[in-house]
Design a protein around this motif. Structure first.
Motif, PDB file in Angstrom:
ATOM      1  N   ILE A 111     -12.070   4.406   1.157  1.00 14.27           N
ATOM      2  CA  ILE A 111     -12.078   4.028  -0.254  1.00 14.27           C
ATOM      3  C   ILE A 111     -12.189   2.511  -0.380  1.00 14.27           C
ATOM      4  O   ILE A 111     -11.444   1.775   0.253  1.00 14.27           O
ATOM      5  N   LYS A 112     -13.119   2.058  -1.202  1.00 17.28           N
ATOM      6  CA  LYS A 112     -13.357   0.625  -1.343  1.00 17.28           C
ATOM      7  C   LYS A 112     -12.434   0.010  -2.385  1.00 17.28           C
ATOM      8  O   LYS A 112     -12.297   0.511  -3.498  1.00 17.28           O
ATOM      9  N   THR A 113     -11.771  -1.087  -2.011  1.00 11.86           N
ATOM     10  CA  THR A 113     -10.976  -1.890  -2.942  1.00 11.86           C
ATOM     11  C   THR A 113     -11.333  -3.355  -2.675  1.00 11.86           C
ATOM     12  O   THR A 113     -12.128  -3.653  -1.783  1.00 11.86           O
ATOM     13  N   ASN A 114     -10.714  -4.270  -3.424  1.00  8.63           N
ATOM     14  CA  ASN A 114     -10.978  -5.679  -3.142  1.00  8.63           C
ATOM     15  C   ASN A 114     -10.033  -6.236  -2.084  1.00  8.63           C
ATOM     16  O   ASN A 114     -10.090  -7.412  -1.755  1.00  8.63           O
ATOM     17  N   GLY A 115      -9.135  -5.404  -1.555  1.00  8.88           N
ATOM     18  CA  GLY A 115      -8.250  -5.825  -0.481  1.00  8.88           C
ATOM     19  C   GLY A 115      -7.080  -6.674  -0.907  1.00  8.88           C
ATOM     20  O   GLY A 115      -6.272  -7.065  -0.074  1.00  8.88           O
ATOM     21  N   LYS A 116      -6.941  -6.958  -2.198  1.00 11.39           N
ATOM     22  CA  LYS A 116      -5.828  -7.791  -2.669  1.00 11.39           C
ATOM     23  C   LYS A 116      -4.857  -6.984  -3.524  1.00 11.39           C
ATOM     24  O   LYS A 116      -3.672  -6.912  -3.223  1.00 11.39           O
ATOM     25  N   ASP A 117      -5.358  -6.383  -4.601  1.00 12.38           N
ATOM     26  CA  ASP A 117      -4.457  -5.601  -5.460  1.00 12.38           C
ATOM     27  C   ASP A 117      -4.632  -4.101  -5.236  1.00 12.38           C
ATOM     28  O   ASP A 117      -3.923  -3.299  -5.829  1.00 12.38           O
ATOM     29  N   TYR A 118      -5.600  -3.715  -4.398  1.00 12.20           N
ATOM     30  CA  TYR A 118      -5.830  -2.329  -3.984  1.00 12.20           C
ATOM     31  C   TYR A 118      -6.300  -1.411  -5.118  1.00 12.20           C
ATOM     32  O   TYR A 118      -6.198  -0.199  -5.007  1.00 12.20           O
ATOM     33  N   MET A 119      -6.828  -2.002  -6.188  1.00 14.94           N
ATOM     34  CA  MET A 119      -7.446  -1.196  -7.242  1.00 14.94           C
ATOM     35  C   MET A 119      -8.817  -0.729  -6.758  1.00 14.94           C
ATOM     36  O   MET A 119      -9.566  -1.498  -6.162  1.00 14.94           O
ATOM     37  N   THR A 120      -9.137   0.534  -7.008  1.00 17.69           N
ATOM     38  CA  THR A 120     -10.441   1.067  -6.637  1.00 17.69           C
ATOM     39  C   THR A 120     -11.442   0.797  -7.762  1.00 17.69           C
ATOM     40  O   THR A 120     -11.130   0.137  -8.744  1.00 17.69           O
ATOM     41  N   SER A 121     -12.635   1.340  -7.618  1.00 14.94           N
ATOM     42  CA  SER A 121     -13.661   1.163  -8.644  1.00 14.94           C
ATOM     43  C   SER A 121     -13.318   1.912  -9.927  1.00 14.94           C
ATOM     44  O   SER A 121     -13.916   1.676 -10.972  1.00 14.94           O
ATOM     45  N   ARG A 122     -12.339   2.815  -9.866  1.00 14.78           N
ATOM     46  CA  ARG A 122     -11.881   3.514 -11.064  1.00 14.78           C
ATOM     47  C   ARG A 122     -10.545   2.916 -11.497  1.00 14.78           C
ATOM     48  O   ARG A 122      -9.568   2.955 -10.749  1.00 14.78           O
ATOM     49  N   LYS A 123     -10.492   2.360 -12.679  1.00 17.57           N
ATOM     50  CA  LYS A 123      -9.300   1.688 -13.160  1.00 17.57           C
ATOM     51  C   LYS A 123      -8.095   2.629 -13.148  1.00 17.57           C
ATOM     52  O   LYS A 123      -8.170   3.769 -13.606  1.00 17.57           O
ATOM     53  N   GLY A 124      -6.985   2.127 -12.606  1.00 19.24           N
ATOM     54  CA  GLY A 124      -5.754   2.911 -12.552  1.00 19.24           C
ATOM     55  C   GLY A 124      -5.590   3.715 -11.280  1.00 19.24           C
ATOM     56  O   GLY A 124      -4.538   4.304 -11.052  1.00 19.24           O
ATOM     57  N   ILE A 125      -6.615   3.722 -10.410  1.00 14.69           N
ATOM     58  CA  ILE A 125      -6.525   4.431  -9.133  1.00 14.69           C
ATOM     59  C   ILE A 125      -6.473   3.392  -8.022  1.00 14.69           C
ATOM     60  O   ILE A 125      -7.356   2.540  -7.907  1.00 14.69           O
ATOM     61  N   PHE A 126      -5.431   3.459  -7.204  1.00 16.72           N
ATOM     62  CA  PHE A 126      -5.220   2.490  -6.136  1.00 16.72           C
ATOM     63  C   PHE A 126      -5.332   3.177  -4.778  1.00 16.72           C
ATOM     64  O   PHE A 126      -5.106   4.387  -4.652  1.00 16.72           O
ATOM     65  N   ALA A 127      -5.663   2.400  -3.759  1.00 16.59           N
ATOM     66  CA  ALA A 127      -5.751   2.945  -2.399  1.00 16.59           C
ATOM     67  C   ALA A 127      -5.324   1.861  -1.411  1.00 16.59           C
ATOM     68  O   ALA A 127      -5.642   0.682  -1.587  1.00 16.59           O
ATOM     69  N   SER A 128      -4.598   2.258  -0.377  1.00 17.67           N
ATOM     70  CA  SER A 128      -4.215   1.317   0.673  1.00 17.67           C
ATOM     71  C   SER A 128      -3.953   2.098   1.949  1.00 17.67           C
ATOM     72  O   SER A 128      -3.944   3.325   1.951  1.00 17.67           O
ATOM     73  N   GLY A 129      -3.768   1.380   3.030  1.00 18.38           N
ATOM     74  CA  GLY A 129      -3.489   2.035   4.303  1.00 18.38           C
ATOM     75  C   GLY A 129      -4.756   2.576   4.952  1.00 18.38           C
ATOM     76  O   GLY A 129      -5.851   2.049   4.769  1.00 18.38           O
TER      77      GLY A 129
END
Length: 239
Positions: A111-129
């Motif tokens: 899953i792609k995020t910006n690596g800082k706040d872990y927000m994905t391309s869909r607002k309100g969905i986060f991913a990490s790890g």
């Protein structure tokens, strides 16, 4: 005779383990078959006899993603084998994500995020790890989860994506790269080389389960603990 069949190259296997682990295995006679993968297991009456190995080459991704493994036709070969121990990689099972969310993925199928706040391309969905970076250490996963939980907490309360001062400083220090093992230390404060603990001789560790790494002596442990970790770099940033 032990073979290690590995789809990628020597540089990658060292990066995913350590140089010491790889080097010690080579010393003990393990033969690494790089850019190779098992295509078929050949048995007689359910007893393994040999393996058909396909040979691959790495083809660079023009978009800068991970290089693709492409089979080399006519380069397959056979090795005799009595045992096969699979050690397959891991990947995130993302089937739970609704397709209509259209969450952007990386070239590594994470899953792609910006690596800082872990927000994905869909607002309100986060991913990490692991589902963001791929298989890594527990320390990395826990650290990212802590940051993600911190951001999500503020997002739920305010509807905005923000980082704390500590998290911003953490990103600055990461860019600064406080520790650089290739850095040449000059001046009055000389660099102290890293201690290396004693290990059993190759012939003494090949055919048994003895402890290989004998650890530090008291003097070596104290010397390692006293080594400067360039903490003043952090002080310079905080100043």
């Amino acid at each position: 005779k032990v073979y290690m069949i590995y789809r990628r190259d020597e540089k990658t296997i060292i990066k995913n383990t350590t140089y010491e682990e790889y080097h010690e295995a080579v010393e003990e006679g393990v033969e690494f078959l790089f850019h190779s993968a098992v295509a078929e297991m050949v048995d007689e009456e359910n007893i393994l006899k040999s393996l058909l190995i396909d040979k691959y080459e790495l083809v660079p991704d023009p978009n800068g993603g991970r290089a693709e493994l492409v089979k080399i036709e006519g380069a397959s070969y056979v090795i005799e084998a009595d045992y096969l121990i699979p050690a397959v990689s891991q990947s995130a099972d993302l089937k739970l994500l609704p397709p209509e969310w259209e969450i952007e993925m990386t070239s590594w199928a994470t899953i792609k995020t910006n690596g800082k706040d872990y927000m994905t391309s869909r607002k309100g969905i986060f991913a990490s790890g692991d589902c963001e970076y791929g298989p890594m250490t527990i320390v990395n996963a826990v650290g990212q989860a802590k940051r993600a939980a911190s951001v999500m907490s503020r997002y739920i309360q305010t509807g905005e994506i923000t980082l704390t001062d500590e998290e911003i400083m953490e990103d600055h220090l990461k860019k600064l790269r406080v520790y650089d093992k290739k850095e040449k230390i000059t001046g009055w404060l000389k660099g102290v080389p890293r201690q290396h603990s004693q290990v059993l001789e190759v012939e003494d560790r090949k055919y048994n389960n003895k402890e290989v790494n004998l650890g530090f002596t008291q003097e070596e442990a104290m010397s390692e603990a006293e080594r400067c970790m360039r903490c003043y770099y952090i002080a310079m940033v905080q100043a």
